[in-house]
Design an enzyme around this catalytic site. Structure first.
Site, PDB file in Angstrom:
ATOM      1  N   SER A 868      27.016  74.470  22.167  1.00 30.62           N
ATOM      2  CA  SER A 868      25.993  74.048  23.124  1.00 30.62           C
ATOM      3  C   SER A 868      26.506  72.914  24.005  1.00 30.62           C
ATOM      4  O   SER A 868      27.515  73.058  24.671  1.00 30.62           O
ATOM      5  CB  SER A 868      24.716  73.658  22.383  1.00 30.62           C
ATOM      6  OG  SER A 868      23.655  73.465  23.281  1.00 30.62           O
ATOM      7  N   ASP A1034      21.583  77.850  27.667  1.00 31.83           N
ATOM      8  CA  ASP A1034      20.301  78.113  27.017  1.00 31.83           C
ATOM      9  C   ASP A1034      19.301  76.987  27.270  1.00 31.83           C
ATOM     10  O   ASP A1034      18.162  77.071  26.833  1.00 31.83           O
ATOM     11  CB  ASP A1034      20.476  78.360  25.511  1.00 31.83           C
ATOM     12  CG  ASP A1034      21.007  77.137  24.780  1.00 31.83           C
ATOM     13  OD1 ASP A1034      21.486  76.197  25.440  1.00 31.83           O
ATOM     14  OD2 ASP A1034      20.970  77.137  23.530  1.00 31.83           O
ATOM     15  N   GLU A1145      10.425  72.929  23.687  1.00 31.34           N
ATOM     16  CA  GLU A1145      10.631  71.662  23.002  1.00 31.34           C
ATOM     17  C   GLU A1145      11.166  70.657  24.009  1.00 31.34           C
ATOM     18  O   GLU A1145      11.766  71.032  25.025  1.00 31.34           O
ATOM     19  CB  GLU A1145      11.602  71.809  21.828  1.00 31.34           C
ATOM     20  CG  GLU A1145      12.997  72.261  22.200  1.00 31.34           C
ATOM     21  CD  GLU A1145      13.908  72.332  20.975  1.00 31.34           C
ATOM     22  OE1 GLU A1145      13.479  71.918  19.903  1.00 31.34           O
ATOM     23  OE2 GLU A1145      15.041  72.797  21.133  1.00 31.34           O
ATOM     24  N   CYS A1496       0.770  32.987  -2.071  1.00 30.79           N
ATOM     25  CA  CYS A1496       0.494  34.111  -1.166  1.00 30.79           C
ATOM     26  C   CYS A1496       0.143  33.501   0.180  1.00 30.79           C
ATOM     27  O   CYS A1496      -1.024  33.348   0.528  1.00 30.79           O
ATOM     28  CB  CYS A1496      -0.636  34.981  -1.708  1.00 30.79           C
ATOM     29  SG  CYS A1496      -0.338  35.603  -3.375  1.00 30.79           S
ATOM     30  N   ALA A1497       1.164  33.121   0.956  1.00 27.91           N
ATOM     31  CA  ALA A1497       0.999  32.142   2.014  1.00 27.91           C
ATOM     32  C   ALA A1497       0.468  32.684   3.327  1.00 27.91           C
ATOM     33  O   ALA A1497      -0.367  32.051   3.972  1.00 27.91           O
ATOM     34  CB  ALA A1497       2.330  31.427   2.259  1.00 27.91           C
ATOM     35  N   ALA A1498       0.999  33.814   3.812  1.00 35.14           N
ATOM     36  CA  ALA A1498       0.686  34.270   5.168  1.00 35.14           C
ATOM     37  C   ALA A1498      -0.820  34.499   5.316  1.00 35.14           C
ATOM     38  O   ALA A1498      -1.484  34.924   4.364  1.00 35.14           O
ATOM     39  CB  ALA A1498       1.452  35.550   5.476  1.00 35.14           C
ATOM     40  N   LYS A1502      -3.842  27.959   5.182  1.00 37.27           N
ATOM     41  CA  LYS A1502      -3.956  27.091   4.002  1.00 37.27           C
ATOM     42  C   LYS A1502      -2.657  26.335   3.773  1.00 37.27           C
ATOM     43  O   LYS A1502      -2.661  25.187   3.330  1.00 37.27           O
ATOM     44  CB  LYS A1502      -4.315  27.933   2.776  1.00 37.27           C
ATOM     45  CG  LYS A1502      -5.655  28.641   2.861  1.00 37.27           C
ATOM     46  CD  LYS A1502      -5.950  29.380   1.553  1.00 37.27           C
ATOM     47  CE  LYS A1502      -7.221  30.213   1.665  1.00 37.27           C
ATOM     48  NZ  LYS A1502      -7.065  31.343   2.599  1.00 37.27           N
ATOM     49  N   GLU A1520       5.868  35.023   0.711  1.00 42.64           N
ATOM     50  CA  GLU A1520       5.201  36.174   1.312  1.00 42.64           C
ATOM     51  C   GLU A1520       6.165  37.356   1.244  1.00 42.64           C
ATOM     52  O   GLU A1520       7.310  37.239   1.685  1.00 42.64           O
ATOM     53  CB  GLU A1520       4.798  35.881   2.753  1.00 42.64           C
ATOM     54  CG  GLU A1520       4.207  37.070   3.485  1.00 42.64           C
ATOM     55  CD  GLU A1520       2.998  37.660   2.777  1.00 42.64           C
ATOM     56  OE1 GLU A1520       2.987  38.882   2.558  1.00 42.64           O
ATOM     57  OE2 GLU A1520       2.081  36.895   2.421  1.00 42.64           O
ATOM     58  N   ASP A1547       8.490  38.226  -3.093  1.00 36.75           N
ATOM     59  CA  ASP A1547       7.290  38.477  -3.885  1.00 36.75           C
ATOM     60  C   ASP A1547       7.160  37.355  -4.904  1.00 36.75           C
ATOM     61  O   ASP A1547       8.084  37.100  -5.682  1.00 36.75           O
ATOM     62  CB  ASP A1547       7.414  39.836  -4.578  1.00 36.75           C
ATOM     63  CG  ASP A1547       6.156  40.216  -5.338  1.00 36.75           C
ATOM     64  OD1 ASP A1547       5.253  39.373  -5.460  1.00 36.75           O
ATOM     65  OD2 ASP A1547       6.080  41.371  -5.818  1.00 36.75           O
TER      66      ASP A1547
END
Length: 1737
Positions: A868, A1034, A1145, A1496-1498, A1502, A1520, A1547
């Site tokens: 092709s 083609d 296509e 768990c900051a984001a 806080k 985070e 984590d």
């Protein structure tokens, strides 16, 4: 009796021995710290004890050898060691390696095995601790201390390649086991988990799934994925007392402190059981922890069905005996009585902790199999033998070693059990015949095991035929096969593979030398019974029962009853099943203690072990049938013809040593399978392994090879080495190329790497056929690979369509690339050599001519040699089926299997294959060019030519480029047929040039580089259009010159496709009016067919065709990418009565359905030229025409791009990373759904499974993002209403209207609020006026109608900017009349009286926190009330600001106050934060200089608050796990001045609180994920329709569900993890939930462990009035609760844990630093009072 002793020989130079294993022939192999692998011969002395003799040593390792394992077939040995070493060995003399035990001919110490491969995958610092072979020996798993498991291919083209890599473990991986049925791999790690990797479900339904397990493991290993993690909560004992208390949980496995390097699990030989070592079991919170091994039933991962407790030391290794034994029911009764008596005598704590039977008694055994299995369990110092028929051990082998045991191994005949140890010695236990039981004969095996074992035998690699074995001496009993006492039957070893049984009495020389089965014993020999030996005076270790505490824990009576009635392992009565459904083997899992593993879910994959009776998957005959004839050891193998062999109950075929070429679905479906051999025996080339008489059958005189050499010289192995390749490749240039590489490879790493790339694998055949670089080697396009591919294609066609192949042959075309004609001639020669007609085009032709030839001539297949639009160095081999469409699965796999099965080259007619001769002189070679071309242009003009020649004569002038391809003469002929003026030809590019000398990439999609000459030619000739085909014509593309801008603009494939589709549909209906969607079809079949029109597009193409089809009443379907899918879908629709008009296509491929079902650049160019002629005749340009289509059908934007992966294998690595973690957002826009056609995932569907065809490993992932590009406001309204109706959390007015991807946030928010306020009125208006009936006009949707009607009647009005707006404006009078009727009915004067009141759910005040790092509170109030002159517009807002009465740094504003663009907010001096959200930091009260953790900051509100209270003195670790949220956290910290914040992408639960860097952590702020039920009525969410139905008050407090329970479990885990910081003084736990389960329930659960660590609850915010729910937890009065309906802020919960002082109560919160703004006066007074009381006490 069992006789065991430690053999006092020098095993490994007085170094520890770490591993042992037995070869099927009886040799013992050991590996140790002396870096050697040693082979030993095991014999049994006259005293009945085993002895060993050193046979061979292999010294290739550079470090300690940790594991040695023979492959199940015995043809390979794998060894692993320190430094990441994994070596593969093969026998020096295969016949000796496979021979039965007996004297060796070579001198002691000669190496029996040679190293053949080194697998480098684990790092140089990673010690590889364990190995596991796939049951068929085609793959190997390795485990190392780098916490990784790697799967390797070990056979054929996959040898040494990574089949899979798993990185889920977090500590050393110390054990592996591969399921005998090839469905699972399990790994055990020091991280206290066992991970189960399972095969992904096969595409194609159950039949394909059954076949999946018949494929070689090396092929399916890449489909393994981690499906379960076994870690916690199984078999949990009773928890703490108290109402509502849950059972306590405990880990399943010991931690890394166990004094061993290994945790080696084992599967039972029938695959029904998995036994895991290193287990720990704690029956109750008061009981002591016991060492145990857990037993799992296959596929039942929820909980183990039993455990083996009572061992004083940890269990390190488990191994099953490979022999299955007959049941001994009499012995079972006696053992059960003994177990019951032992349990009764034990009583007390021993019974409780030892797991004595409850209710069901000791007789309640979880196994009820039709046979017995024996297994050994090794602790650090003892070996205990169990069987599956008794709850008591068979024997205990103790005091064998004085250091820890490292490994176990059974001999294949069950005579010996070898034990290795770190004390530098090995011991061997020898068993008398019948001591373990009576072995099952092969014809007594249950059919599900026999079928599986036979299937594995067929999968196994062929072994080289062994030389005739010498007759065995009586002192050397056979290892793997013996007769059952008194029966004369062959004993069955359940380990794979199982060869066909030899007739009783057969001599060893006549028996097949297959893995796992040796020759039948000489006459008089009995099963496993050596010659009689005199009694020994040596004291033996008697089988002795363990104490009652060591009895395996019995299961509950309920399970015992279920197991007794389940007929587990029994075979159902033979009957014709409705479908093939694999059945699980073995017991159903009993729920012991807690029913759910931590992190595990029940398996959803049906087990593949036991097919239902009456539908055998494997056709081999097992058991009592006649044995297969022994293979010949000399001379050429007689060639066989391709034969269709039925697969079903009646099929009985001899076992085959060759790898099956059965396609993936054939075994289960009963279809014929391929026996791949040459069609003509006279032309076959023999490849007899190990034969000295290797010669080919004499070919016919007229059929020599191309170079005249005899066919016997032309041989190729599956993975050819250079010398092998040179022996078959006789092309001079190709040979010279390879010889030059060979000459440079010794000194040139680059040449060596290229040589490996060329010869290390085979060019893969897929749905696109072949495509690759041209050159020498099996991984290149060349004469050899083309011939092998054509041979495989013919084999497959002989099976699939033999009649069509014989009658009409194969069509073959080629383009103008280098070697294309040569490759086409070779393909034709292969066909002619087998008597098959070859329709070989005599000229260069476009690719569409090949499917046209297949369709017209009725060929069995078509072949087009082309690459092709790939660069010049590439070529390809495209295959079409007899339906004139490209091949799709499973045909690609069937052809590939036929190619791989036999690669020896056939002799070819030289005058066909040689370009110097006229191929058409051969009677079987014909030229179809004239007839195909004539028919092609006839159909073109009849079907898609719609304008007269006179009309077309005025078409706009255009230029044309073929991009050095074949298109020019064929396009000129099409233009002539349509009456179009000839185009201006780009002379430099309109003749075939295989080097593509004027372009770097011959693809018209590439932009200016491909178009520059065409545009220059067009401008020179005054043309306004330019057309282009790719080299094989083609594909088609068009560009138009913008006269005003003076620039050229190519149209995309989506734009061309939409214009062609509209043209074809319009012209077809004009020609056939009956096809109109509104006109009824006539009775004629043609008219009926014409009335059902269809169009198609691929999944990566624009959806404009879908919108067009919906508007025009035409059926539309979406397919996978590629015309192989579009074409086959078109044929399916035609079979359903549709007329398929068009398919396209986006990659500029277009098919005119009336012509053929493949893309066609010539037809597309001619049709588009007519379209352009009509557009220009009407006075428009193509760009203007395109805009009109957009106005009619909608605007659809599309952007595409690509990256070149070199090598292509990098693409798989990229997709592996994409699949590892599904993204939540892309570019800041939320991901709404993911469809992965490499795994079958589609999250947009209810069942989560993709509708489009998918295959494991396919590289196609689709992400659906939230929010279309045009109507953002209706989208927000729609998403809100849908989420509200489904009661799905996490979606609110704020989250949707103020999301990052919303551009006009303020306008979006305002309009959405107005719509929701008027929603009841709007709903009645739409219903009354039926505005949406019939689509509403203009594509109007309900959300859009809400927005537009609201703006029309209650806003600023509408402008007719689009079809939706015009549709609403048109009905303005009706809408106003309907509104007036509503007002009259309600007696209201204004619309406001119709709207619902806010009631108790009125919005909360707007609050903002003063950031002390930027500005003081007094300074902020002064600025607000007297802003600088440039901000005078904010003065009224500032006057409304008031200090909060509880929190001294919080300001309150009236509800609805808009502060988003306030200067103080922009500068970071004011933080928009609710009052509730500000409370946790004040409760924590951190002191300046402290080290604090925000778990768990984001997004960081806080976190920055804590930094402000600390005065930016000290440090804050903010964790985070989401990468995007970490970036947002860092941005917030920078904007607010939080210099002490260390934002970490991790984590929180994965960090080690006891790590040195956290040694000074004194305070933790923990606000984990929660249900968010407290924020449901914040802001303006009370406007949502469901607000009235939502839970409030006590109902909300008491609410719980599955999601809440899961969140509570996570929150509990987070608190307990936080309490582990050694210097921790204060911990604040908070949630924005009102559910007691997440609040008081979690606190109550953690309080006992918190108390053990010295923590207790302290009063939080004494000045707050609302406290915790009394009665749910001790100290509820110290907790803070906020009611969102009554307290003017979000619902919230806060708890404070404080470490107690010695002998005293919890310390109260210290006063914040002066000037920090933390804490109220009331709080400070109470703190001082508590301190005084504490001091006086």
């Amino acid at each position: 009796m069992v006789r065991a002793k430690t053999l006092q020989v020098v095993w490994h130079s007085k170094e520890p021995v770490y591993s042992v294993d037995f070869h099927p022939n009886g040799h013992l192999v050991t590996g140790g710290a002396d870096k050697e692998v040693k082979v030993w011969e095991v014999e049994r002395g006259e005293d009945g004890y085993a002895s060993v003799r050193h046979v061979s040593s292999m010294a290739a390792h550079n470090s300690t050898v940790n594991c040695v394992r023979f492959s199940p077939t015995g043809t390979h040995l794998a060894s692993s060691g320190d430094g990441g070493e994994v070596l593969l060995w093969e026998p020096q003399d295969p016949s000796a390696a496979q021979a039965p035990r007996g004297p060796f001919c070579q001198d002691e110490g000669d190496a029996l095995w040679k190293r053949t491969a080194v697998f480098n995958g684990h790092g140089a610092q990673s010690d590889v601790m364990d190995l596991a072979w796939a049951p068929d020996g085609t793959a190997l798993a390795t485990a190392a201390i780098d916490a990784e498991v790697i799967l390797w291919g070990t056979s054929g083209k996959r040898s040494g390649s990574h089949a899979g890599r798993f990185k889920q473990h977090k500590h050393f991986v110390q054990g592996l086991a591969w399921d005998p049925a090839q469905q699972y791999v399990v790994s055990q790690s020091a991280d206290r988990t066992c991970r189960v990797y399972a095969l992904k479900p096969a595409a194609g339904g159950r039949k394909a799934k059954v076949s999946q397990y018949l494929l070689p493991a090396g092929d399916t290993a890449r489909d393994l994925y981690c499906t379960q993690t076994l870690s916690k909560r199984a078999m949990a004992g009773p928890g703490p007392a108290g109402e509502g208390a849950k059972p306590a949980s405990h880990p399943l496995f010991a931690d890394e402190r166990v004094n061993t390097f290994f945790r080696r699990p084992a599967w039972s030989p029938d695959g029904s059981l998995l036994v895991l070592p290193a287990g720990v079991y704690k029956p109750s919170t008061e009981g002591r922890e016991l060492n145990t091994a857990y037993v799992y039933a296959r596929g039942q991962w929820g909980a183990p069905i039993m455990h083996l407790p009572g061992h004083t030391k940890p269990i390190v290794v488990v191994r099953f005996c490979p022999v299955l034994f007959q049941r001994d029911d009499a012995a079972k009764v006696a053992q059960q009585d003994g177990a019951a008596a032992a349990a009764e005598q034990q009583g007390g704590e021993g019974a409780a902790e030892g797991g004595a039977a409850a209710e069901g008694g000791a007789s309640a055994h979880p196994f009820d199999l039709p046979y017995k299995m024996v297994f050994a369990v090794a602790t650090l110092d003892s070996v205990v033998l169990y069987d599956t028929q008794s709850v008591l051990p068979l024997a205990v082998l103790g005091h064998l070693h004085y250091d820890s045991i490292t490994d176990l191994a059974w001999s294949s005949d069950s005579q010996y059990l070898a034990v290795s140890s770190r004390d530098c010695y090995c011991s061997i236990a020898a068993f008398d015949a019948g001591e373990l039981g009576t072995p099952l004969s092969s014809d007594q095996l249950p059919s599900h095991i026999a079928n599986r074992v036979a299937a594995a035998q067929r999968r196994a690699e062929p072994l080289k035929p062994a030389a005739p074995a010498a007759a065995a001496t009586p002192a050397a009993p056979r290892a793997a096969q013996a007769a059952a006492p008194g029966t004369g039957k062959t004993a069955a070893t359940a380990g794979t593979p199982l060869a066909a049984a030899a007739p009783a009495g057969a001599t060893p020389a006549a028996a097949p030398a297959a893995a796992g089965v040796a020759a039948t014993p000489a006459a008089g020999a009995t099963l496993g019974q050596p010659a009689a030996v005199p009694a020994s005076g040596r004291k033996r270790i008697q089988p002795e029962p363990l104490s009652a505490a060591a009895v395996p824990a019995a299961v509950p009576a309920a399970f015992a009853a279920a197991a007794a009635s389940a007929e587990l392992g029994s075979q159902p009565a033979a009957k014709k099943p409705k479908r093939v459904v694999p059945e699980a083997v073995g017991p159903t899992a009993a729920v012991v203690g807690d029913s759910q593993q931590g992190g595990a879910e029940p398996s959803r994959i049906p087990e593949p072990l036991a097919p239902k009776a009456g539908r055998r998957v494997v056709p081999e005959q097992l058991g009592g049938g006649p044995a297969a004839a022994p293979p010949s050891t000399g001379g050429p193998k007689p060639p066989r013809r391709i034969q269709a062999e039925p697969v079903g109950p009646s099929a009985a075929a001899p076992p085959s040593a060759a790898k099956s070429s059965l396609p993936a679905e054939s075994a289960a479906s009963g279809k014929r399978r391929i026996t791949p051999t040459p069609l003509h025996p006279a032309e076959a080339v023999s490849q007899q392994w190990g034969s000295t008489a290797q010669q080919a059958a004499q070919p016919a005189a007229s059929e020599l090879s191309r170079d005249g050499a005899p066919p016997s010289a032309r041989r190729i192995t599956p993975i050819p080495l250079a010398s092998d390749w040179l022996s078959v490749d006789f092309e001079r240039a190709s040979r010279l190329e390879l010889e030059q590489l060979l000459a440079r490879a010794a000194d040139d790493d680059g040449a060596a790497a290229e040589l490996e790339d060329r010869l290390g694998s085979r060019l893969q055949f897929g749905t696109a056929g072949l495509r690759g670089l041209m050159g020498a080697g099996s991984n290149r396009m060349n004469a050899v690979t083309v011939q092998q591919t054509t041979q495989g294609l013919l084999r497959y066609l002989q099976q699939q369509e033999p009649e069509r192949l014989a009658a009409n042959g194969v069509a073959i075309g080629y383009d103008g690339r280098h070697h294309s004609r040569q490759f086409a001639l070779i393909a034709a020669a292969v066909c002619a050599s087998q008597g098959v007609r070859a329709w070989l085009f005599s000229e260069l032709v476009p690719t569409p001519f090949v499917p046209a030839a297949v369709q017209q001539l009725g060929c069995a297949a078509g072949v087009m040699v082309t690459a092709s639009h790939n660069p010049a160095a590439y070529n390809g081999y495209k295959v079409y089926r007899s339906n004139a469409c490209q091949i799709i699965p499973p045909h690609d796999a069937g052809i590939a299997a036929a190619i791989e099965a036999h690669t020896a080259l056939w002799a070819l007619p030289p005058r066909v294959a040689d370009p110097l001769f006229d191929a058409y002189e051969h009677p079987l070679v014909s030229d179809p060019l004239d007839m195909v071309a004539s028919d092609y242009y006839r159909r073109l003009t009849e079907q898609v030519h719609h304008r007269t020649a006179a009309a077309n004569a005025t078409a706009p002038r255009l230029a044309y480029t073929a991009l050095h391809g074949v298109g020019t003469p064929w396009l000129l002929r099409a233009f002539e047929a349509f009456g179009l003026p000839p185009p201006l030809l780009v002379e430099q590019q309109c003749s075939p040039d295989p080097d593509f000398s004027t372009v770097s990439f011959p693809n018209p999609e590439e932009g200016k580089g491909a178009w520059s000459l065409a545009w220059a030619t067009a401008e020179a000739g005054g043309a306004v259009l330019a057309f282009a085909n790719d080299p094989d014509a083609d594909r088609f593309c068009v560009a138009e010159r913008d006269a005003q801008a003076g620039q050229w603009q190519p149209f995309t494939g989506n734009e061309i496709g939409a214009m062609l589709a509209e043209w074809v549909l319009r012209k077809y209906r004009a020609r056939k009016p009956s096809s109109s969607s509104s006109a009824p079809s006539s009775s004629a079949s043609a008219s009926a067919s014409a009335g059902k029109l269809a169009v198609l597009s691929s999944t990566v193409s624009s959806r404009m065709l879908q919108a067009m089809a919906a508007k025009e009443g035409v059926h539309w379907e979406e397919t996978l990418t590629g015309f192989k899918w579009l074409g086959n879908a078109a044929l399916r629709l035609e079979a359903e009565g549709y007329t398929v008009l068009f398919a396209f296509e986006e990659a500029i491929g277009f098919a005119l359905g009336q012509i053929e079902c493949d893309k066609d650049g010539i037809a597309a160019a001619a049709v588009f030229a007519e379209l352009a002629a009509e557009v220009y005749a009407g006075g428009s340009t193509l760009a203007q025409h395109w805009q009109r289509l957009r106005e009619r059908y909608g605007a659809f934007e599309y952007r595409s791009g690509y990256f070149v992966a070199s090598p292509p294998s990098r693409s798989a690595a990229v997709f592996e990373r994409l699949r590892a973690q599904l993204p939540a957002t892309i570019g800041g826009v939320a991901v709404q759904a993911v469809r992965d056609l490499g795994t079958g995932l589609d999250t947009s569907r209810p069942d989560g499974r993709a509708v489009l065809p998918w295959q494991p490993g396919d590289l196609m992932i689709t992400y659906t993002l939230e929010g279309p590009a045009v109507l953002t406001l209706p989208y927000a309204v729609r998403r809100l209403l849908e989420a509200d109706a489904s009661k799905r959390g996490g979606v609110s007015l704020k989250s949707l209207t103020l999301a990052p991807h919303i551009q006009a946030k303020k306008a979006t928010y305002a309009v959405t609020i107005e719509v929701l306020k008027h929603l009841p009125v709007l709903q009645r208006l739409l219903e009354d006026t039926q505005l949406l009936e019939g689509g509403g006009g203009g594509g109007l949707t309900q959300p859009a109608a809400y927005v537009l009607v609201c703006d029309l009647l209650f806003g600023e009005g509408l402008r007719p900017t689009g079809p939706a707006e015009r549709a609403v404006i048109k009905r303005k009078a009706d809408l106003q009349a309907s509104l007036q009727r509503q007002l009259d009915a309600a007696g209201a004067a204004a619309v406001g009286e119709l709207l619902p009141s806010a009631g108790p759910d009125a919005p909360h005040p707007r609050t903002a926190r003063v950031n002390a790092l930027k500005m003081g509170v007094d300074e902020a109030l002064q600025w607000l009330r007297r802003p600088p002159p440039e901000h005078a517009q904010w003065v009224e807002v500032g006057k409304q600001a008031a200090l909060d009465g509880l929190l001294p740094d919080l300001l309150a504003f009236p509800p609805g106050t808009d502060l988003h663009n306030h200067p103080l907010v922009d500068s970071g001096a004011l933080i928009l934060q609710s009052k509730a959200s500000c409370m946790p930091a004040h409760v924590l009260a951190p002191q300046p200089g402290w080290t604090v953790v925000d778990a768990c900051a984001a997004p960081g509100n806080k976190t920055t608050h804590v930094a402000a209270l600390m005065g930016n003195k000290g440090s804050i670790f903010a964790f985070e796990k989401d990468g995007k949220r970490v970036e947002r956290l860092r941005a917030n910290a920078a904007a607010t001045g939080g210099a002490i914040i260390d934002a970490r992408h991790a984590d929180f639960l994965s960090i080690d609180p006891e790590a040195p860097e956290y040694a000074e952590v004194k305070a933790v702020l923990l606000d984990p994920s929660c249900s968010g039920s407290g924020t449901a009525f914040s802001r303006m969410d009370y406007l949502l329709p469901s607000a009235a139905q939502r839970l409030k008050g006590q109902a909300a407090v008491e609410h719980t569900d599955e999601r809440v329970e899961a969140l509570a479990a996570f929150q509990t885990q987070a608190i307990l993890h936080a309490l582990r910081f050694p210097a921790l003084q204060r911990l604040v736990y908070s949630t924005c939930s009102v559910h007691a389960r997440e609040n008081e329930g979690v606190v109550a659960h953690v309080l006992p462990e918190a108390a053990e660590r010295g923590f207790s609850l302290a009063a939080a915010l004494p000045g707050w009035h609302r406290r915790g729910v009394a009665g749910l937890v001790a100290g509820a009065e110290k907790l803070v609760r906020i009611d969102p309906h009554a307290d003017g802020t979000d619902g919230f919960f806060v708890a404070l844990f404080v470490r107690s002082s010695k002998g005293g109560a919890a310390d109260a919160a210290p006063a914040p630093a002066a000037g920090s703004g933390g804490g109220s006066t009331e709080e400070q007074q109470q703190r001082q009072g508590k301190k005084k009381r504490k001091k006086h006490s």
